[in-house]
Design a protein around this motif. Structure first.
Motif, short mmCIF file in Angstrom:
data_model
loop_
_atom_site.label_atom_id
_atom_site.label_comp_id
_atom_site.label_asym_id
_atom_site.label_seq_id
_atom_site.Cartn_x
_atom_site.Cartn_y
_atom_site.Cartn_z
N PRO A 108 9.98 4.19 7.75
CA PRO A 108 10.99 3.88 8.77
C PRO A 108 12.32 3.56 8.07
O PRO A 108 12.34 3.22 6.89
CB PRO A 108 10.44 2.62 9.45
N THR A 109 13.41 3.64 8.81
CA THR A 109 14.72 3.30 8.26
C THR A 109 14.71 1.89 7.67
O THR A 109 14.16 0.95 8.26
CB THR A 109 15.79 3.37 9.35
N SER A 110 15.31 1.76 6.49
CA SER A 110 15.48 0.49 5.76
C SER A 110 14.21 -0.05 5.12
O SER A 110 14.25 -1.10 4.48
CB SER A 110 16.09 -0.60 6.67
N SER A 111 13.10 0.63 5.26
CA SER A 111 11.88 0.17 4.58
C SER A 111 11.98 0.42 3.09
O SER A 111 12.70 1.31 2.64
CB SER A 111 10.65 0.87 5.16
N VAL A 112 11.25 -0.37 2.31
CA VAL A 112 11.38 -0.36 0.85
C VAL A 112 10.01 -0.36 0.19
O VAL A 112 9.12 -1.12 0.58
CB VAL A 112 12.18 -1.59 0.36
N ILE A 113 9.84 0.49 -0.81
CA ILE A 113 8.76 0.33 -1.79
C ILE A 113 9.41 -0.25 -3.03
O ILE A 113 10.24 0.40 -3.65
CB ILE A 113 8.05 1.66 -2.11
N PRO A 114 9.07 -1.49 -3.38
CA PRO A 114 9.78 -2.17 -4.48
C PRO A 114 9.60 -1.48 -5.82
O PRO A 114 8.73 -0.60 -5.99
CB PRO A 114 9.15 -3.57 -4.47
N LEU A 115 10.40 -1.92 -6.78
CA LEU A 115 10.36 -1.39 -8.13
C LEU A 115 8.96 -1.50 -8.71
O LEU A 115 8.38 -2.59 -8.77
CB LEU A 115 11.37 -2.15 -9.00
N HIS A 116 8.41 -0.36 -9.16
CA HIS A 116 7.04 -0.32 -9.68
C HIS A 116 6.94 0.79 -10.72
O HIS A 116 7.85 1.61 -10.86
CB HIS A 116 6.03 -0.10 -8.56
N ASP A 117 5.82 0.82 -11.43
CA ASP A 117 5.67 1.81 -12.50
C ASP A 117 4.50 2.76 -12.25
O ASP A 117 3.70 2.58 -11.33
CB ASP A 117 5.52 1.12 -13.86
N HIS A 118 4.44 3.79 -13.13
CA HIS A 118 3.37 4.78 -13.12
C HIS A 118 2.91 4.96 -14.57
O HIS A 118 3.23 5.97 -15.20
CB HIS A 118 3.86 6.10 -12.54
N PRO A 119 2.19 4.00 -15.12
CA PRO A 119 1.89 4.02 -16.56
C PRO A 119 1.06 5.23 -16.98
O PRO A 119 -0.01 5.50 -16.43
CB PRO A 119 1.10 2.71 -16.76
N GLY A 120 1.60 5.99 -17.94
CA GLY A 120 0.90 7.15 -18.46
C GLY A 120 0.76 8.28 -17.47
O GLY A 120 -0.06 9.18 -17.67
N MET A 121 1.56 8.28 -16.41
CA MET A 121 1.39 9.24 -15.34
C MET A 121 2.63 10.12 -15.17
O MET A 121 3.74 9.73 -15.52
CB MET A 121 1.11 8.49 -14.01
N THR A 122 2.40 11.29 -14.60
CA THR A 122 3.47 12.18 -14.16
C THR A 122 3.42 12.25 -12.64
O THR A 122 2.34 12.36 -12.06
CB THR A 122 3.31 13.59 -14.77
N VAL A 123 4.59 12.18 -12.00
CA VAL A 123 4.63 12.16 -10.53
C VAL A 123 5.62 13.21 -10.04
O VAL A 123 6.78 13.24 -10.46
CB VAL A 123 5.03 10.77 -9.99
N PHE A 124 5.14 14.07 -9.14
CA PHE A 124 5.97 15.07 -8.47
C PHE A 124 6.22 14.57 -7.05
O PHE A 124 5.27 14.26 -6.32
CB PHE A 124 5.26 16.42 -8.41
N SER A 125 7.47 14.51 -6.64
CA SER A 125 7.82 13.98 -5.32
C SER A 125 8.68 14.99 -4.56
O SER A 125 9.72 15.42 -5.05
CB SER A 125 8.59 12.66 -5.44
#
Length: 263
Positions: A108-125
């Motif tokens: 939804p508008t203004s929703s947030v996923i806070p700062l986080h990591d992906h250790p040892g991972m590759t992410v396609f978005s």
């Protein structure tokens, strides 16, 4: 009626072909350990497949800013306007195996996923619709760590800003890698939006791939001798400290409504 059914059948086959092609390519090139890494050509093909996927291909209906429910595929309901703005981020699991996770986040508008990591991972978005602000960091290497002056935090570590921009669909697939491309990131929805992610290898706490949340402080908040930055570049750096899982991360599980994957 017969022609209508045939059109629906061939439409679903077209949808299925995109998701199925994505699954089959991931299954072919990705491994549980991430080693050996796929070739650059294989990764480029994965991005190219993602670039073609539209909301309807994964069972989503695009939300519009004037009617922001943040529900994605859930559609209209009887919620009041105030209740609609209080809706959570919806997480949809399409497929998960030892090699990768395929999932969708509906914001939804203004929703947030806070700062986080992906250790040892590759992410396609792949941003499917809407606008999303992305702020991302990579760790400075070798590690630059100092004790925090804030009570309750043992240390902070220096990171360099990698991405700070708004993505507007349609746009190319974004990729982050274990050590570059913005492995530590946060998302803020500028408008209702949805993101299709491929995470490889998937989070596995027992294998050292646990999601950690962070708070970022401006570089000026701490000082350290011989920091590896030049004058005038301070805004490109931040100090990050680990946090407990945020209590205000409002997320719920959704049900995948797109075409089924043939395993």
């Amino acid at each position: 009626m017969v022609f209508s059914s045939l059109r629906r059948y061939f439409s679903m086959r077209h949808q299925s072909s995109k998701v199925q092609a994505l699954y089959e390519h991931c299954k072919t090139i990705l491994s549980p350990s991430g080693s050996p890494p796929p070739s650059s050509q294989a990764l480029q093909k994965l991005s190219s497949i993602l670039d073609t996927i539209q909301p309807a291909d994964v069972g989503l209906k695009e939300e519009i800013a004037d009617d922001d429910r943040g529900h994605g595929f859930f559609g209209a309901n009887a919620l009041s306007r105030l209740a609609r703005w209080a809706q959570p981020i919806t997480y949809v699991d399409i497929h998960e195996c030892d090699s990768f996770t395929m999932c969708i986040f509906c914001f939804p508008t203004s929703s947030v996923i806070p700062l986080h990591d992906h250790p040892g991972m590759t992410v396609f978005s792949k941003l499917l619709y809407g606008s999303l602000h992305v702020k991302a960091y990579d760790w400075v290497e070798p590690p630059c760590i100092i004790e925090s002056k804030e009570p309750g935090y043992a240390q902070v570590r220096l990171a360099k800003l990698a991405v700070d921009k708004v993505l507007n669909a349609p746009c190319d697939t974004s990729v982050l890698y274990p050590k570059h491309g913005g492995n530590l990131h946060c998302f803020t929805a500028v408008t209702p939006c949805a993101m299709l992610d491929i995470l490889t290898p998937p989070y596995r706490e027992e294998e050292g791939r646990r999601c950690t949340y962070y708070h970022d402080y401006p570089y000026s908040a701490f000082s350290v001798a011989n920091a590896p930055i030049c004058d005038g570049e301070e805004e490109e750096y931040a100090w990050l400290t680990e946090l407990e899982s945020p209590s205000d991360l409002y997320m719920r599980q959704g049900v995948y409504a797109g075409p089924a994957i043939q395993l």
